[in-house]
Design an enzyme around this catalytic site. Structure first.
Site, PDB file in Angstrom:
ATOM      1  N   CYS A   3       0.849  -1.195   0.000  1.00  0.00           N
ATOM      2  CA  CYS A   3       0.000   0.000   0.000  1.00  0.00           C
ATOM      3  C   CYS A   3       0.884   1.244   0.000  1.00  0.00           C
ATOM      4  CB  CYS A   3      -0.856   0.046   1.273  1.00  0.00           C
ATOM      5  SG  CYS A   3      -2.108  -1.228   1.377  1.00  0.00           S
ATOM      6  N   VAL A  34      -1.233  -8.295   1.603  1.00  0.00           N
ATOM      7  CA  VAL A  34      -1.124  -6.840   1.578  1.00  0.00           C
ATOM      8  C   VAL A  34       0.040  -6.407   2.466  1.00  0.00           C
ATOM      9  CG1 VAL A  34      -2.288  -4.663   2.069  1.00  0.00           C
ATOM     10  CG2 VAL A  34      -3.595  -6.598   1.155  1.00  0.00           C
ATOM     11  N   LYS A  35       0.945  -5.644   1.880  1.00  0.00           N
ATOM     12  CA  LYS A  35       2.133  -5.165   2.594  1.00  0.00           C
ATOM     13  C   LYS A  35       1.875  -3.747   3.092  1.00  0.00           C
ATOM     14  CE  LYS A  35       6.052  -4.997   0.223  1.00  0.00           C
ATOM     15  NZ  LYS A  35       7.415  -5.181  -0.290  1.00  0.00           N
ATOM     16  N   ILE A  36       2.061  -3.563   4.406  1.00  0.00           N
ATOM     17  CA  ILE A  36       1.813  -2.263   5.048  1.00  0.00           C
ATOM     18  C   ILE A  36       3.031  -1.907   5.905  1.00  0.00           C
ATOM     19  CG2 ILE A  36       0.386  -1.040   6.736  1.00  0.00           C
ATOM     20  CD1 ILE A  36      -1.962  -2.793   5.885  1.00  0.00           C
TER      21      ILE A  36
END
Length: 173
Positions: free
Chosen positions: A59, A83-85
């Protein structure tokens, strides 16, 4: 032990896949920008179809509402998307909400075992300590990996450590 590539280059990914050693891929919009061609979404889907394993897509939003919206969109692209945050207060809050919704999260930019613990407690599937960047700053990056694995094992936390920013063969060993 599993090997992941950090790239958006489909030829590099195909080569790792063909050797039979590739478990997954992590990527982000800046890596994608270097490659050109497909949209970020289309390249992530292409990678997912090739790898048939976890593919982390990052993101770019930094506020909680933006992270939630963007993460939900990214997660919808393919069942293998993680999802990479980036870790910070907003990232942890968003990750906690998303994990409760069943979205798998890779908490990135981790620089300490304490941050790794917070990410695991927030429900992240993967936690990515940046080994090379820690080494660049005069710290022992692999020590953060060791401490994180020890904490997860001792307290039976289901998160997995994905050592990132690997720069040396000894990091892999």
């Amino acid at each position: 032990m599993r090997l992941f590539l950090d790239t958006a280059n489909i030829d590099e990914i195909r080569q790792g896949h063909n050797m039979g050693v590739l478990a997954g891929v992590t990527t982000n919009p800046s890596l994608m920008a270097r490659e050109g061609g497909l949209t970020y979404r289309d390249r992530v889907v292409e990678i997912c179809e090739l790898v048939q394993g976890p593919v982390s897509a990052e993101c770019t939003s930094r506020d909680v509402p933006g992270l939630l919206e963007e993460a939900r969109t990214i997660a919808s692209w393919h069942p293998n998307v993680i999802v990479k945050i980036p870790i910070d207060q907003n990232g942890l809050e968003a990750a906690s909400t998303l994990a409760r919704e069943g979205i798998k999260i890779n908490m990135t930019l981790v620089f300490s075992a304490n941050q790794a613990l917070l990410a695991a407690l927030a429900g992240c599937t993967y936690v990515s300590p940046f080994v090379g960047r820690l080494d660049d700053a005069g710290q022992e990056g692999m020590e953060v990996v060791r401490q994180s694995v020890e904490i997860f094992d001792r307290y039976h936390l289901p998160a997995q450590v994905l050592a990132a920013s690997i720069r040396l063969p000894t990091h892999v060993t």
